[in-house]
Scaffold this motif. Structure first.
Motif, PDB file in Angstrom:
ATOM      1  N   ASN A 123       0.823  -1.215   0.000  1.00 15.31           N
ATOM      2  CA  ASN A 123       0.000   0.000   0.000  1.00 15.31           C
ATOM      3  C   ASN A 123       0.858   1.266   0.000  1.00 15.31           C
ATOM      4  O   ASN A 123       0.729   2.098  -0.910  1.00 15.31           O
ATOM      5  CB  ASN A 123      -0.957  -0.023   1.200  1.00 15.31           C
ATOM      6  CG  ASN A 123      -1.933   1.135   1.205  1.00 15.31           C
ATOM      7  OD1 ASN A 123      -1.544   2.293   1.314  1.00 15.31           O
ATOM      8  ND2 ASN A 123      -3.211   0.832   1.076  1.00 15.31           N
ATOM      9  N   GLN A 148       1.466   3.932  -2.902  1.00 23.37           N
ATOM     10  CA  GLN A 148       1.160   5.328  -2.587  1.00 23.37           C
ATOM     11  C   GLN A 148       2.350   6.244  -2.829  1.00 23.37           C
ATOM     12  O   GLN A 148       2.240   7.265  -3.524  1.00 23.37           O
ATOM     13  CB  GLN A 148       0.723   5.426  -1.126  1.00 23.37           C
ATOM     14  CG  GLN A 148       0.495   6.851  -0.656  1.00 23.37           C
ATOM     15  CD  GLN A 148       0.267   6.914   0.851  1.00 23.37           C
ATOM     16  OE1 GLN A 148       0.099   5.899   1.515  1.00 23.37           O
ATOM     17  NE2 GLN A 148       0.267   8.126   1.388  1.00 23.37           N
ATOM     18  N   GLY A 182      -2.418   9.368  -4.800  1.00 25.25           N
ATOM     19  CA  GLY A 182      -1.652   8.166  -4.486  1.00 25.25           C
ATOM     20  C   GLY A 182      -2.368   7.252  -3.508  1.00 25.25           C
ATOM     21  O   GLY A 182      -2.425   6.031  -3.699  1.00 25.25           O
ATOM     22  N   LYS A 183      -2.927   7.830  -2.452  1.00 25.92           N
ATOM     23  CA  LYS A 183      -3.601   7.026  -1.430  1.00 25.92           C
ATOM     24  C   LYS A 183      -4.899   6.434  -1.939  1.00 25.92           C
ATOM     25  O   LYS A 183      -5.262   5.300  -1.585  1.00 25.92           O
ATOM     26  CB  LYS A 183      -3.871   7.878  -0.187  1.00 25.92           C
ATOM     27  CG  LYS A 183      -4.237   7.046   1.036  1.00 25.92           C
ATOM     28  CD  LYS A 183      -3.100   6.117   1.418  1.00 25.92           C
ATOM     29  CE  LYS A 183      -3.379   5.351   2.699  1.00 25.92           C
ATOM     30  NZ  LYS A 183      -2.253   4.479   3.068  1.00 25.92           N
ATOM     31  N   ALA A 234      -3.914   3.384  -4.011  1.00 28.02           N
ATOM     32  CA  ALA A 234      -3.295   2.336  -3.195  1.00 28.02           C
ATOM     33  C   ALA A 234      -4.307   1.643  -2.289  1.00 28.02           C
ATOM     34  O   ALA A 234      -4.330   0.411  -2.191  1.00 28.02           O
ATOM     35  CB  ALA A 234      -2.163   2.931  -2.364  1.00 28.02           C
ATOM     36  N   ALA A 259      -4.005  11.139   3.982  1.00 28.74           N
ATOM     37  CA  ALA A 259      -2.776  11.194   3.181  1.00 28.74           C
ATOM     38  C   ALA A 259      -2.561  12.586   2.603  1.00 28.74           C
ATOM     39  O   ALA A 259      -1.436  13.092   2.569  1.00 28.74           O
ATOM     40  CB  ALA A 259      -2.840  10.166   2.054  1.00 28.74           C
TER      41      ALA A 259
END
Length: 319
Positions: free
Chosen positions: A195, A199, A228-229, A232, A289
C-alpha cells in the motif's frame, strides 16, 4: 562520504521523520471518526448492514461523541511512531540510491520507479515489525465498544460503559493471550506494505514530473498525496479487512491464518465482506494522506529554515 556530510544527511533524515510524525498526528486527529467507522465495519459480522449515517448515529447514541474517538490516544502514539520510522528509513534508502546515482554519473539522481518501490518496501517492512503491537491494541480498543453494544438504543438513564485505557487494554491482552497476540495480523500487514509502496511511488513519480515544471507547493503535495492514497487503498482494501479481523480474532473464535481468514470471510459473507467499511476507509485514507503530505512538507520546510536561521543567529550574537 565525509563525516560532516554524513552528519548533515542524518540530520535531514531525522527532520523528514519528525515532519512525518507531526503531519501524521495532525491528519489522524482530523479524520479519526472515519477510522472508527471503518474499523468497526471491518470486524463486525453480517449483522452490521447499516449506512455510514446510521453507524454514526448508533455510536453517538450508545457511547456519546467520544465513541467516535475510541482508541485515539493509542492511534496518535501509533501514527507518530509509524511515520517517524517509515520516513526515517525511506529517506535513508533514498539517500543511498542518490549517492549511488552520483557515483555512477547517472544523468539524474532522482529515484526511479523501481528505486522508489524498493525504498518503500524497506521502510514499510521495518515499520510493520516495530509498530504492529500498537495497532493491535488500537484495533481492540476501537472494536471493543462495537462488540459489547446491542442494536437496541440504550435507556436514557444508562451511563456509557467506562472505556479501559490503552495501558489497561495492553495489560489485559498480555495476561489473557500472551505476547504473541501483539503480532497478530503481521503477515497481511507485511503484504500491505504494498500500500505505501504504491502510494509513495505514485506520489514520488507525480512529484518528480511536476517539479521539472515548477516548484512543488504543500497544496500540490495535498493533491498528489490524495491521488496516491486513493489508488493504493482501493487496490489493497481486502488485506486491510483481513488484518483487522486477525487483530481481534482471539475474541471471536479460532485464530486463522491469512488465507483461512480470507476464505472464512468469503464463505460467511461473500466477496462483499472483504470490502466492508470501504467508503469511510477510502475517504479517511485519502483525506489523511492529503493532509499528511501537505503538513509534512510544511513542517519539513519550517525545520530547514530553523536549521539555517538558528546557527546564523548564534554566530551573529557571538560577534
Amino acid at each position: 562520504m565525509s563525516q560532516a556530510t554524513s552528519a548533515a544527511q542524518q540530520g535531514d533524515n531525522i527532520a523528514h521523520a519528525l515532519a512525518g510524525a507531526g503531519g501524521g498526528l495532525l491528519s489522524m486527529t482530523l479524520t479519526y471518526p472515519l477510522i472508527t467507522l471503518s474499523t468497526r465495519a471491518q470486524v463486525e459480522s453480517k449483522r452490521a448492514r447499516t449506512s455510514t449515517y446510521d453507524a454514526v448515529r448508533h455510536i453517538v447514541q450508545r457511547e456519546g461523541i467520544t465513541g467516535l474517538y475510541s482508541g485515539l490516544d493509542s492511534a496518535l502514539f501509533g501514527i507518530s511512531i509509524t511515520n517517524f520510522v517509515y520516513y526515517y528509513w525511506y529517506e535513508w534508502t533514498r539517500a543511498f540510491f542518490e549517492r549511488a546515482a552520483v557515483r555512477t554519473a547517472r544523468a539524474s539522481k532522482r529515484l526511479t520507479t523501481v528505486e522508489s518501490m524498493i525504498a518503500g518496501a524497506i521502510a514499510g517492512s521495518a515499520t510493520v515489525l516495530i509498530t504492529n503491537p500498537i495497532w493491535v491494541v488500537n484495533t481492540r480498543m476501537t472494536a471493543r465498544q462495537s462488540e459489547s453494544s446491542s442494536d437496541l438504543p440504550a435507556p436514557a438513564t444508562e451511563k456509557p460503559t467506562p472505556k479501559p485505557s490503552t495501558l489497561a487494554t495492553l495489560m489485559h491482552l498480555l495476561k489473557k493471550e500472551g505476547a504473541s497476540a501483539l503480532f497478530a495480523g503481521v503477515l497481511p500487514a507485511l503484504v500491505l506494505v504494498i500500500n505505501p509502496i504504491l502510494q509513495y511511488t505514485i506520489f514520488e513519480q507525480l512529484k518528480n514530473t511536476l517539479s521539472q515544471r515548477r516548484r512543488v507547493t504543500p497544496r500540490d503535495s495535498f493533491i498528489l498525496g490524495a491521488i496516491g492514497k486513493l489508488l493504493a487503498t482501493s487496490i489493497t482494501y481486502p488485506y486491510i479487512t483481513v488484518k483487522s479481523r486477525m487483530h481481534v480474532a482471539s475474541k471471536e473464535g479460532p485464530q486463522d491464518g491469512m488465507m483461512q481468514s480470507f476464505n472464512r470471510v468469503i464463505k460467511d459473507e461473500g466477496w462483499g465482506g472483504l470490502y466492508k467499511g470501504i467508503a469511510p476507509k477510502v475517504t479517511q485514507s485519502v483525506i489523511t494522506a492529503a493532509f499528511l503530505f501537505a503538513f509534512k512538507d510544511a513542517l519539513y520546510e519550517a525545520s530547514v529554515k530553523a536549521r539555517r536561521t538558528i546557527p546564523a543567529k548564534v554566530a551573529t550574537k557571538a560577534l
